[in-house]
Design a protein around this motif. Structure first.
Motif, mmCIF file in Angstrom:
data_model
loop_
_atom_site.group_PDB
_atom_site.id
_atom_site.type_symbol
_atom_site.label_atom_id
_atom_site.label_comp_id
_atom_site.label_asym_id
_atom_site.label_seq_id
_atom_site.Cartn_x
_atom_site.Cartn_y
_atom_site.Cartn_z
ATOM 1 N N ILE A 2 43.789 44.008 30.114
ATOM 2 C CA ILE A 2 43.826 43.673 31.549
ATOM 3 C C ILE A 2 42.676 44.435 32.201
ATOM 4 O O ILE A 2 42.533 45.635 31.977
ATOM 5 C CB ILE A 2 45.144 44.117 32.221
ATOM 6 C CG1 ILE A 2 46.342 43.539 31.485
ATOM 7 C CG2 ILE A 2 45.152 43.718 33.691
ATOM 8 C CD1 ILE A 2 47.687 44.068 31.979
ATOM 9 N N ARG A 3 41.878 43.736 32.975
ATOM 10 C CA ARG A 3 40.720 44.401 33.544
ATOM 11 C C ARG A 3 40.587 44.090 35.034
ATOM 12 O O ARG A 3 40.495 42.925 35.428
ATOM 13 C CB ARG A 3 39.481 43.910 32.795
ATOM 14 C CG ARG A 3 38.233 44.627 33.126
ATOM 15 C CD ARG A 3 37.098 43.932 32.406
ATOM 16 N NE ARG A 3 35.936 44.025 33.249
ATOM 17 C CZ ARG A 3 34.897 44.781 32.968
ATOM 18 N NH1 ARG A 3 34.833 45.427 31.841
ATOM 19 N NH2 ARG A 3 33.886 44.857 33.809
ATOM 20 N N LEU A 23 39.661 49.103 36.681
ATOM 21 C CA LEU A 23 40.498 49.740 35.660
ATOM 22 C C LEU A 23 40.597 48.823 34.456
ATOM 23 O O LEU A 23 40.700 47.609 34.608
ATOM 24 C CB LEU A 23 41.900 49.966 36.242
ATOM 25 C CG LEU A 23 42.955 50.565 35.314
ATOM 26 C CD1 LEU A 23 42.622 52.014 34.982
ATOM 27 C CD2 LEU A 23 44.341 50.489 35.955
ATOM 28 N N GLU A 24 40.555 49.418 33.269
ATOM 29 C CA GLU A 24 40.834 48.627 32.065
ATOM 30 C C GLU A 24 42.095 49.139 31.411
ATOM 31 O O GLU A 24 42.246 50.338 31.210
ATOM 32 C CB GLU A 24 39.671 48.730 31.086
ATOM 33 C CG GLU A 24 38.599 47.716 31.387
ATOM 34 C CD GLU A 24 37.495 47.706 30.341
ATOM 35 O OE1 GLU A 24 37.829 47.678 29.129
ATOM 36 O OE2 GLU A 24 36.328 47.747 30.745
ATOM 37 N N ILE A 25 42.990 48.234 31.099
ATOM 38 C CA ILE A 25 44.247 48.607 30.457
ATOM 39 C C ILE A 25 44.240 47.997 29.057
ATOM 40 O O ILE A 25 44.059 46.787 28.911
ATOM 41 C CB ILE A 25 45.452 48.086 31.276
ATOM 42 C CG1 ILE A 25 45.332 48.566 32.736
ATOM 43 C CG2 ILE A 25 46.762 48.525 30.638
ATOM 44 C CD1 ILE A 25 46.291 47.887 33.696
ATOM 45 N N SER A 26 44.407 48.841 28.042
ATOM 46 C CA SER A 26 44.306 48.333 26.673
ATOM 47 C C SER A 26 45.597 47.669 26.232
ATOM 48 O O SER A 26 46.680 47.982 26.734
ATOM 49 C CB SER A 26 44.029 49.467 25.689
ATOM 50 O OG SER A 26 43.055 50.315 26.166
ATOM 51 N N GLY A 57 36.563 40.928 44.255
ATOM 52 C CA GLY A 57 36.655 41.389 42.872
ATOM 53 C C GLY A 57 37.466 40.432 42.017
ATOM 54 O O GLY A 57 37.951 39.400 42.515
ATOM 55 N N SER A 58 37.613 40.760 40.739
ATOM 56 C CA SER A 58 38.327 39.843 39.857
ATOM 57 C C SER A 58 39.224 40.594 38.883
ATOM 58 O O SER A 58 39.036 41.784 38.614
ATOM 59 C CB SER A 58 37.322 39.006 39.061
ATOM 60 O OG SER A 58 36.590 39.871 38.201
ATOM 61 N N GLY A 63 39.863 38.643 28.835
ATOM 62 C CA GLY A 63 38.589 38.006 29.178
ATOM 63 C C GLY A 63 38.708 36.775 30.068
ATOM 64 O O GLY A 63 37.708 36.271 30.555
ATOM 65 N N ARG A 64 39.938 36.300 30.318
ATOM 66 C CA ARG A 64 40.112 35.107 31.174
ATOM 67 C C ARG A 64 40.412 35.529 32.592
ATOM 68 O O ARG A 64 41.345 36.293 32.829
ATOM 69 C CB ARG A 64 41.288 34.274 30.678
ATOM 70 C CG ARG A 64 40.895 33.163 29.751
ATOM 71 C CD ARG A 64 42.130 32.381 29.353
ATOM 72 N NE ARG A 64 42.480 31.315 30.300
ATOM 73 C CZ ARG A 64 43.633 30.634 30.245
ATOM 74 N NH1 ARG A 64 44.534 30.930 29.329
ATOM 75 N NH2 ARG A 64 43.884 29.681 31.115
ATOM 76 N N ASP A 65 39.644 35.009 33.534
ATOM 77 C CA ASP A 65 39.895 35.297 34.949
ATOM 78 C C ASP A 65 41.240 34.675 35.330
ATOM 79 O O ASP A 65 41.435 33.468 35.189
ATOM 80 C CB ASP A 65 38.760 34.697 35.792
ATOM 81 C CG ASP A 65 38.811 35.199 37.223
ATOM 82 O OD1 ASP A 65 39.934 35.418 37.744
ATOM 83 O OD2 ASP A 65 37.743 35.383 37.818
#
Ligand SMILES: Nc1ncnc2c1ncn2[C@@H]1O[C@H](COP(=O)(O)OP(=O)(O)OP(=O)(O)O)[C@@H](O)[C@H]1O
Ligand SMILES: [Mg+2]
Length: 373
Positions: A2-3, A23-26, A57-58, A63-65
């Protein structure tokens, strides 16, 4: 997986609910969002399942918006647990849990099996609870059903917004333990919102501290405890919380005296002796100006050479074995088996950051017992 990329949420009345949030969530991570009321935690969380849309922002998942994914479709793959769990009162426990599996058109037998499996998972006897209605359950049991329901459709992602905060402390601890156990088996991606730092330190793989609609710091519980980014984070964590961090086992961090008084090698014995008597110390570490540990001097040694024209650097003994602030009670206790050792230096790289004496150890343990209640 999730980004968030520079996400901002602004309402029409001008209220900003989230500001430039990245934020990036693994995958498989249990990430906790924490911060004071109104800082934007729920806003960030509800953006992941599109209950709230960003103004700027997105957000992408794998990788999918997500702005291009049908919200209903998206939510089938994202479990959601909130504080007042909102079970449907006219449906039984089994019906509540199997809502999403039914939407996903699982057959009856698969749904039935899933309900029993989930009830087992959250620690409720299937035969006893399957056919009850929510009003026939305690708050803690209802919250367990809420967790079961969120997991029912085998989602990849689970969002939890203060899921345990309405519960009494004992149920709360139990559900936290259950969550940790479940997560070790399932490894879902979980985003968990809480106000409570103890809860965050206990359950999180990683914590995101927020304040005033912004991200302030991210780190593992240990990283936050050891290196709070600023005064806000330090305050928010609170010194006493350190004690609960290591799953209930005190560490050197809890038992040590930080910022110890030290002697410099050029100092005279008489002067050093005076200092030690003032501080009530039986031994003193000798360090250079960079706090590198050179050795130790004891009262006895200093008494013996107080009238000599010498310096501490000439009479010091080699330092005893050191420990790190993260070491456990066991390491310290093993060193203190030797009655000649008055205190143990706590080192970070080669710098002295504190010491543990028998007294500080006992004081630390007594305090620990209080906080741990
Ligand atoms: N629909 C709305 N219209 C205007 N402002 C809103 C709306 N929803 C939320 N806000 C504001 O956005 C900010 C962030 O709200 P949010 O619910 O994300 O906070 P929170 O961190 O979850 O707080 P709490 O810990 O109290 O649940 C708050 O100042 C809130 O008042
Ligand atoms: Mg909230």
């Amino acid at each position: 997986m999730i980004r968030f990329d520079r996400v901002t949420k602004k309402y029409e009345d001008g209220t900003v609910a989230l500001k430039n949030f990245s934020l990036e969530i693994s995958r498989g991570e249990l990430l906790v969002l924490i911060g004071p009321s109104g800082c934007g935690k729920t806003t960030a969380l509800r953006m992941i399942n599109r209950l709230i849309e960003p103004t700027e922002g997105s957000i992408t998942i794998d990788g999918r918006d997500i702005s291009g994914i049908d919200p209903v479709e998206l939510r089938r793959n994202i479990g959601y647990v909130i504080q007042q769990i909102g079970l449907f009162p006219h449906m039984t426990v089994a019906e509540n849990i199997s809502l999403v599996p039914q939407l996903k058109k699982w057959d009856r037998e698969a749904c039935r099996k899933r309900v029993d499996e989930l009830l087992d998972m959250v620690g409720l006897e299937p035969d006893t609870f399957r056919d009850r209605y929510p009003s026939e359950l305690s708050g803690g049991q209802q919250q367990r059903i809420g967790v079961a329901r969120a997991l029912a459709g085998e989602p990849d992602i689970v969002l939890m917004d203060e899921p345990f905060s309405a519960l009494d402390p004992i149920s709360r601890e139990q559900l936290q333990d259950d969550l940790i156990r479940l997560q070790s088996e399932m490894r879902k991606t979980i985003v968990f919102v809480t106000h409570d730092m103890d809860e965050a330190l206990k359950v999180a793989d990683r914590i995101v501290v927020m304040n005033e609609k912004r991200l302030v710091q991210t780190g593992t519980p240990d990283q936050l405890l050891e290196h709070p980014a600023d005064e806000f984070v330090r305050e928010f964590i609170g010194v006493h919380r350190r004690r609960k961090a290591q799953n209930g086992v005190p560490t050197v961090n809890d038992l040590m005296c930080p910022a110890p008084v030290t002697a410099h090698p050029d100092q005279e014995p008489a002067e050093t002796l005076r200092l030690m008597k003032e501080e009530g110390l039986e031994a003193l570490f000798v360090t250079d100006t960079r706090k590198r540990l050179l050795g130790i001097v004891t009262l006895e040694q200093l008494e013996a050479s107080r009238h000599e024209n010498t310096s501490v650097g000439h009479i010091l003994k080699p330092p005893p074995q050191g420990v790190s602030a993260r070491d456990g009670l066991g390491e310290i206790a093993a060193i203190f088996r030797d009655p000649r050792i008055p205190m143990v230096p706590v080192l970070e790289a080669d710098r002295l950051v504190g010491y543990v004496s028998r007294t500080s150890m006992m004081d630390g343990l007594a305090e620990w017992g209080k906080v741990g209640d």
